[in-house]
Design a protein around this motif. Structure first.
Motif, short mmCIF file in Angstrom:
data_model
loop_
_atom_site.label_atom_id
_atom_site.label_comp_id
_atom_site.label_asym_id
_atom_site.label_seq_id
_atom_site.Cartn_x
_atom_site.Cartn_y
_atom_site.Cartn_z
N SER A 163 0.69 -1.33 -0.12
CA SER A 163 -0.12 0.23 0.01
C SER A 163 0.75 1.29 -0.09
O SER A 163 0.50 1.97 -0.68
N PHE A 164 2.07 1.29 0.61
CA PHE A 164 3.00 2.46 0.84
C PHE A 164 4.09 2.27 -0.23
O PHE A 164 4.74 3.22 -0.86
N PHE A 165 4.35 1.10 -0.61
CA PHE A 165 5.56 0.67 -1.36
C PHE A 165 5.12 1.36 -2.75
O PHE A 165 6.00 1.78 -3.58
N ARG A 166 3.87 0.89 -3.43
CA ARG A 166 3.55 1.31 -4.44
C ARG A 166 3.58 2.82 -4.60
O ARG A 166 4.16 3.39 -5.44
N GLU A 167 3.17 3.70 -3.55
CA GLU A 167 2.92 5.04 -3.70
C GLU A 167 4.47 5.57 -3.76
O GLU A 167 4.75 6.69 -4.50
N ILE A 168 5.21 5.19 -2.82
CA ILE A 168 6.67 5.54 -2.94
C ILE A 168 7.36 5.35 -4.31
O ILE A 168 8.10 6.16 -4.68
N VAL A 169 7.44 4.11 -4.84
CA VAL A 169 8.10 3.82 -5.95
C VAL A 169 7.62 4.28 -7.29
O VAL A 169 8.11 4.94 -8.02
N SER A 170 6.05 4.41 -7.17
CA SER A 170 5.49 5.37 -8.31
C SER A 170 5.62 6.66 -8.26
O SER A 170 5.80 7.44 -9.56
N ALA A 171 6.10 7.42 -7.18
CA ALA A 171 6.34 8.88 -7.06
C ALA A 171 7.62 9.17 -7.99
O ALA A 171 7.97 10.08 -8.50
N GLY A 172 8.59 8.06 -8.02
CA GLY A 172 9.80 8.14 -8.51
C GLY A 172 10.84 9.27 -8.00
O GLY A 172 11.52 9.50 -8.63
N GLU A 173 10.91 9.46 -6.90
CA GLU A 173 11.49 10.38 -6.23
C GLU A 173 12.70 9.95 -5.14
O GLU A 173 13.73 10.64 -5.13
N THR A 174 12.65 8.67 -4.78
CA THR A 174 13.64 8.18 -3.90
C THR A 174 14.41 6.70 -4.34
O THR A 174 15.33 6.51 -3.61
N PHE A 175 13.87 5.91 -5.11
CA PHE A 175 14.24 4.76 -5.21
C PHE A 175 14.53 4.20 -6.95
O PHE A 175 13.72 5.25 -7.60
N THR A 176 15.22 3.67 -7.19
CA THR A 176 15.76 3.67 -8.60
C THR A 176 15.16 2.29 -9.17
O THR A 176 15.47 1.85 -10.28
N TYR A 177 13.87 2.16 -8.69
CA TYR A 177 13.08 1.01 -9.33
C TYR A 177 12.27 1.57 -10.32
O TYR A 177 12.07 2.83 -10.48
N PRO A 178 11.76 0.77 -11.33
CA PRO A 178 10.76 1.16 -12.12
C PRO A 178 9.70 1.87 -11.58
O PRO A 178 9.03 1.13 -10.78
N VAL A 179 9.18 2.84 -12.10
CA VAL A 179 7.92 3.52 -11.52
C VAL A 179 6.63 2.75 -11.80
O VAL A 179 5.55 2.81 -10.95
N ASP A 180 6.62 1.99 -12.64
CA ASP A 180 5.41 1.09 -13.13
C ASP A 180 5.63 -0.58 -12.59
O ASP A 180 5.28 -1.30 -12.99
N LEU A 181 6.56 -0.39 -11.64
CA LEU A 181 6.72 -1.95 -11.16
C LEU A 181 5.52 -2.56 -10.52
O LEU A 181 4.83 -2.00 -9.91
N SER A 182 5.28 -3.91 -10.88
CA SER A 182 4.15 -4.44 -10.51
C SER A 182 4.20 -4.91 -9.26
O SER A 182 5.14 -5.11 -8.37
N GLN A 183 2.95 -5.51 -8.75
CA GLN A 183 3.04 -5.77 -7.32
C GLN A 183 3.81 -7.27 -7.11
O GLN A 183 4.47 -7.12 -6.06
N GLU A 184 3.78 -8.05 -8.14
CA GLU A 184 4.59 -9.22 -7.84
C GLU A 184 6.15 -9.03 -8.13
O GLU A 184 7.00 -9.56 -7.30
N GLU A 185 6.45 -8.17 -8.86
CA GLU A 185 7.88 -7.86 -9.15
C GLU A 185 8.28 -7.06 -7.71
O GLU A 185 9.53 -7.31 -7.17
N GLY A 186 7.39 -6.09 -7.26
CA GLY A 186 8.01 -5.53 -6.15
C GLY A 186 7.98 -6.42 -5.02
O GLY A 186 9.07 -6.24 -4.25
N ARG A 187 7.24 -7.49 -4.74
CA ARG A 187 7.33 -8.25 -3.50
C ARG A 187 8.59 -9.18 -3.77
O ARG A 187 9.26 -9.45 -2.95
N ASP A 188 8.97 -9.82 -4.95
CA ASP A 188 10.09 -10.39 -5.47
C ASP A 188 11.33 -9.68 -5.09
O ASP A 188 12.34 -10.23 -4.48
N TRP A 189 11.26 -8.46 -5.42
CA TRP A 189 12.53 -7.43 -5.06
C TRP A 189 12.65 -7.10 -3.66
O TRP A 189 13.79 -6.90 -3.13
N TRP A 190 11.47 -7.12 -2.87
CA TRP A 190 11.69 -6.58 -1.52
C TRP A 190 11.51 -7.77 -0.32
O TRP A 190 12.29 -7.65 0.50
#
Length: 162
Positions: free
Chosen positions: A16-43
């Motif tokens: 719920s907050f991972f998506r908000e933080i990553v999609s803002a594109g201000e602090t992480f070098t992750y793709p801003v359109d990272l899927s929930q499954e990709e995010g889970r696997d990365w985190w």
């Protein structure tokens, strides 16, 4: 606040907050359109690495950290970590508690150094926190991060001995 091992059951709260933080594109070098499954696997990292959550007294996830080896081979003594605090709970010491926890974990696991590879220089809260905990900016990659509001900004490499 309790910091404990994260489980897959925690993922919806983290997302719920991972998506908000990553999609803002201000602090992480992750793709801003990272899927929930990709995010889970990365985190949610498997052992020997570790992912934790900070929770309040009723079990609400306030933030999360992942900690891992930063290098292999003859540099396997260097750890790294990443942190996310739910913006609804910012300013309450969650980030500091998670950072201190990851340093304790790294020491206990035999790491000698903790290195952050990509701290965006406009992320002043994180930079200030890390410096207050003894991290130094070793160098900055000029224009290493494309910030959505500030354009190309520096990307710090920070570290400290454990």
């Amino acid at each position: 606040m309790l910091i404990r091992e994260a489980t897959t059951a925690d993922w919806p709260a983290i997302w719920s907050f991972f998506r908000e933080i990553v999609s803002a594109g201000e602090t992480f070098t992750y793709p801003v359109d990272l899927s929930q499954e990709e995010g889970r696997d990365w985190w949610l990292l498997p052992p020997p690495n570790r992912t934790v959550v900070a929770v309040d007294d009723v079990g609400t996830v306030l933030g999360t950290a992942k900690m891992n080896n930063n290098h292999l081979g003859n540099s396997a003594h260097i750890a790294s970590a990443s942190y996310m605090v739910d913006p609804a709970h910012a300013g309450r010491g969650v980030g500091r508690a998670l950072c201190e926890y990851t340093m304790e974990w790294a020491r206990a696991e035999g790491y000698r150094i903790m290195q952050f590879n990509a701290v965006v220089d406009t992320n002043t809260y994180a930079v200030k926190l890390y410096q207050s905990l003894g991290f130094e900016v070793l160098g900055t990659i000029p224009e290493g991060f494309r910030h959505p509001a500030h354009g190309y900004v520096g990307l710090h490499i920070m570290c400290r001995a454990l």
